[in-house]
Design a protein around this motif. Sequence first.
Motif, PDB file in Angstrom:
ATOM      1  N   GLU A  31       0.861  -1.187   0.000  1.00  0.00           N
ATOM      2  CA  GLU A  31       0.000   0.000   0.000  1.00  0.00           C
ATOM      3  C   GLU A  31       0.889   1.225   0.000  1.00  0.00           C
ATOM      4  OE1 GLU A  31      -2.471   2.285  -0.645  1.00  0.00           O
ATOM      5  OE2 GLU A  31      -3.741   0.653   0.132  1.00  0.00           O
ATOM      6  N   ARG A  32       0.821   2.014  -1.062  1.00  0.00           N
ATOM      7  CA  ARG A  32       1.684   3.175  -1.206  1.00  0.00           C
ATOM      8  C   ARG A  32       1.026   4.465  -0.712  1.00  0.00           C
ATOM      9  NH1 ARG A  32       6.114   1.462  -3.971  1.00  0.00           N
ATOM     10  NH2 ARG A  32       5.872  -0.609  -4.861  1.00  0.00           N
ATOM     11  N   ILE A  33      -0.264   4.405  -0.399  1.00  0.00           N
ATOM     12  CA  ILE A  33      -0.948   5.553   0.225  1.00  0.00           C
ATOM     13  C   ILE A  33      -1.671   5.045   1.489  1.00  0.00           C
ATOM     14  CG2 ILE A  33      -1.154   7.070  -1.782  1.00  0.00           C
ATOM     15  CD1 ILE A  33      -4.019   6.047  -2.153  1.00  0.00           C
ATOM     16  N   PRO A  34      -0.900   4.676   2.515  1.00  0.00           N
ATOM     17  CA  PRO A  34      -1.499   4.072   3.704  1.00  0.00           C
ATOM     18  C   PRO A  34      -2.226   5.043   4.638  1.00  0.00           C
ATOM     19  CG  PRO A  34       0.857   4.287   4.008  1.00  0.00           C
ATOM     20  CD  PRO A  34       0.559   4.715   2.596  1.00  0.00           C
ATOM     21  N   THR A  35      -2.120   6.339   4.386  1.00  0.00           N
ATOM     22  CA  THR A  35      -2.746   7.331   5.260  1.00  0.00           C
ATOM     23  C   THR A  35      -3.388   8.436   4.417  1.00  0.00           C
ATOM     24  OG1 THR A  35      -0.781   8.737   5.362  1.00  0.00           O
ATOM     25  CG2 THR A  35      -0.958   6.967   7.027  1.00  0.00           C
ATOM     26  N   PRO A  36      -4.324   9.168   4.997  1.00  0.00           N
ATOM     27  CA  PRO A  36      -4.890  10.312   4.271  1.00  0.00           C
ATOM     28  C   PRO A  36      -3.823  11.323   3.827  1.00  0.00           C
ATOM     29  CG  PRO A  36      -6.307   9.758   6.113  1.00  0.00           C
ATOM     30  CD  PRO A  36      -5.058   8.917   6.255  1.00  0.00           C
ATOM     31  N   GLN A  37      -2.833  11.590   4.665  1.00  0.00           N
ATOM     32  CA  GLN A  37      -1.788  12.543   4.284  1.00  0.00           C
ATOM     33  C   GLN A  37      -0.982  12.041   3.093  1.00  0.00           C
ATOM     34  OE1 GLN A  37      -1.230  15.777   5.203  1.00  0.00           O
ATOM     35  NE2 GLN A  37       0.206  15.683   3.487  1.00  0.00           N
ATOM     36  N   ARG A  38      -0.760  10.755   3.054  1.00  0.00           N
ATOM     37  CA  ARG A  38      -0.010  10.184   1.919  1.00  0.00           C
ATOM     38  C   ARG A  38      -0.811  10.333   0.620  1.00  0.00           C
ATOM     39  NH1 ARG A  38       5.188   9.251   0.444  1.00  0.00           N
ATOM     40  NH2 ARG A  38       5.400   7.223  -0.546  1.00  0.00           N
ATOM     41  N   LEU A  39      -2.139  10.273   0.691  1.00  0.00           N
ATOM     42  CA  LEU A  39      -2.979  10.531  -0.474  1.00  0.00           C
ATOM     43  C   LEU A  39      -2.809  11.986  -0.917  1.00  0.00           C
ATOM     44  CD1 LEU A  39      -5.208   9.844  -2.540  1.00  0.00           C
ATOM     45  CD2 LEU A  39      -6.879  10.361  -0.738  1.00  0.00           C
ATOM     46  N   VAL A  40      -2.804  12.910   0.031  1.00  0.00           N
ATOM     47  CA  VAL A  40      -2.585  14.326  -0.285  1.00  0.00           C
ATOM     48  C   VAL A  40      -1.248  14.492  -1.008  1.00  0.00           C
ATOM     49  CG1 VAL A  40      -2.169  16.619   0.746  1.00  0.00           C
ATOM     50  CG2 VAL A  40      -4.051  15.176   1.576  1.00  0.00           C
ATOM     51  N   ASP A  41      -0.211  13.795  -0.534  1.00  0.00           N
ATOM     52  CA  ASP A  41       1.118  13.853  -1.161  1.00  0.00           C
ATOM     53  C   ASP A  41       1.070  13.329  -2.594  1.00  0.00           C
ATOM     54  OD1 ASP A  41       2.025  14.756   1.307  1.00  0.00           O
ATOM     55  OD2 ASP A  41       2.873  12.804   1.879  1.00  0.00           O
ATOM     56  N   TRP A  42       0.386  12.203  -2.814  1.00  0.00           N
ATOM     57  CA  TRP A  42       0.294  11.611  -4.147  1.00  0.00           C
ATOM     58  C   TRP A  42      -0.440  12.565  -5.091  1.00  0.00           C
ATOM     59  CZ3 TRP A  42      -3.380  10.308  -7.698  1.00  0.00           C
ATOM     60  CH2 TRP A  42      -2.949   9.507  -8.764  1.00  0.00           C
ATOM     61  N   LEU A  43      -1.536  13.129  -4.627  1.00  0.00           N
ATOM     62  CA  LEU A  43      -2.298  14.063  -5.464  1.00  0.00           C
ATOM     63  C   LEU A  43      -1.436  15.254  -5.871  1.00  0.00           C
ATOM     64  CD1 LEU A  43      -5.705  13.960  -3.553  1.00  0.00           C
ATOM     65  CD2 LEU A  43      -5.273  13.086  -5.875  1.00  0.00           C
ATOM     66  N   ALA A  44      -0.635  15.772  -4.939  1.00  0.00           N
ATOM     67  CA  ALA A  44       0.226  16.920  -5.243  1.00  0.00           C
ATOM     68  C   ALA A  44       1.223  16.593  -6.344  1.00  0.00           C
ATOM     69  CB  ALA A  44       0.955  17.380  -3.978  1.00  0.00           C
ATOM     70  N   LEU A  45       1.730  15.370  -6.360  1.00  0.00           N
ATOM     71  CA  LEU A  45       2.658  14.971  -7.427  1.00  0.00           C
ATOM     72  C   LEU A  45       1.998  14.984  -8.802  1.00  0.00           C
ATOM     73  CD1 LEU A  45       4.566  12.034  -5.715  1.00  0.00           C
ATOM     74  CD2 LEU A  45       5.465  14.298  -6.312  1.00  0.00           C
ATOM     75  N   HIS A  46       0.676  14.949  -8.810  1.00  0.00           N
ATOM     76  CA  HIS A  46      -0.082  14.977 -10.065  1.00  0.00           C
ATOM     77  C   HIS A  46      -0.786  16.327 -10.250  1.00  0.00           C
ATOM     78  CE1 HIS A  46       0.688  10.811 -11.073  1.00  0.00           C
ATOM     79  NE2 HIS A  46       0.637  10.597  -9.772  1.00  0.00           N
ATOM     80  N   ASP A  47      -0.255  17.351  -9.582  1.00  0.00           N
ATOM     81  CA  ASP A  47      -0.754  18.722  -9.696  1.00  0.00           C
ATOM     82  C   ASP A  47      -2.216  18.863  -9.302  1.00  0.00           C
ATOM     83  OD1 ASP A  47       1.764  19.626 -10.532  1.00  0.00           O
ATOM     84  OD2 ASP A  47       1.320  19.111 -12.613  1.00  0.00           O
ATOM     85  N   LEU A  48      -2.654  18.041  -8.373  1.00  0.00           N
ATOM     86  CA  LEU A  48      -3.991  18.142  -7.791  1.00  0.00           C
ATOM     87  C   LEU A  48      -3.781  18.497  -6.319  1.00  0.00           C
ATOM     88  CD1 LEU A  48      -5.505  14.967  -9.462  1.00  0.00           C
ATOM     89  CD2 LEU A  48      -6.066  17.345 -10.020  1.00  0.00           C
ATOM     90  N   PHE A  49      -3.746  19.782  -6.039  1.00  0.00           N
ATOM     91  CA  PHE A  49      -3.331  20.259  -4.721  1.00  0.00           C
ATOM     92  C   PHE A  49      -4.523  20.404  -3.782  1.00  0.00           C
ATOM     93  CE2 PHE A  49      -0.234  21.753  -7.832  1.00  0.00           C
ATOM     94  CZ  PHE A  49       0.924  21.181  -7.309  1.00  0.00           C
ATOM     95  N   VAL A  50      -4.496  19.610  -2.726  1.00  0.00           N
ATOM     96  CA  VAL A  50      -5.495  19.702  -1.660  1.00  0.00           C
ATOM     97  C   VAL A  50      -4.733  19.843  -0.350  1.00  0.00           C
ATOM     98  CG1 VAL A  50      -7.179  18.311  -2.947  1.00  0.00           C
ATOM     99  CG2 VAL A  50      -5.677  17.198  -1.315  1.00  0.00           C
ATOM    100  N   GLU A  51      -5.332  20.525   0.596  1.00  0.00           N
ATOM    101  CA  GLU A  51      -4.640  20.769   1.858  1.00  0.00           C
ATOM    102  C   GLU A  51      -4.762  19.619   2.840  1.00  0.00           C
ATOM    103  OE1 GLU A  51      -5.554  24.538   3.588  1.00  0.00           O
ATOM    104  OE2 GLU A  51      -5.195  25.594   1.704  1.00  0.00           O
ATOM    105  N   SER A  52      -5.898  18.936   2.808  1.00  0.00           N
ATOM    106  CA  SER A  52      -6.103  17.880   3.792  1.00  0.00           C
ATOM    107  C   SER A  52      -7.083  16.851   3.250  1.00  0.00           C
ATOM    108  CB  SER A  52      -6.636  18.474   5.103  1.00  0.00           C
ATOM    109  OG  SER A  52      -7.898  19.068   4.875  1.00  0.00           O
TER     110      SER A  52
END
Length: 190
Positions: A31-52
């Motif tokens: 699991e490469r996005i084991p937490t909500p914050q890790r999902l936020v990090d993944w989205l940012a790498l794809h230029d989908l910026f969310v704060e939380s």
Amino acid sequence: MRSELPDFRLGSVLATSFTATLTERRGSSVERIPTPQRLVDWLALHDLFVESCTTGQYDLALGLRESIHLAATAAALQDNPPTSAVQVINDSSARGHAVAMLTRGGKRAWQLSRKSPLDDALSVIAADAISILAGARDGRLALCASPSCEAAFFDVSRSRTRRWCDMNTCGNRQKKARFNASKLDNRGSA
């Protein structure tokens, strides 16, 4: 001490890159996005910026990921996707209000709303999945030939004969296993 998180596998196709946040689905899954914050990090790498991301939103995201995976796997096998997967993808697409914007550099960027940026980000991923699943993009869905992976990926190679979701991981691992097996066979016949 913080444990190391697994690296993301970044591909050029948003929807299948999202499904690749769970790898080795037929082996010891990672699991490469084991937490909500890790999902936020993944989205940012794809230029989908969310704060939380709340736990509920995280659960919706994982549900979307698995629905895309189920639908893409069915499409790769030339079968109809499960109705439940189609419903989750469509619901996620409809829930968002992201707006495509053209940058000065001629690239597409997404403007997410302030009210529900995570829903907007998921709608962008769902829309990308729909374009692939509906055949609106040039390429084909395929399954990784690695028996421990079997990830769905979108093959845009010229010949459309790609066998691995990622040559640097699954492809290398399989080629190394074949090489080692042939060395053992050669030793046994000597």
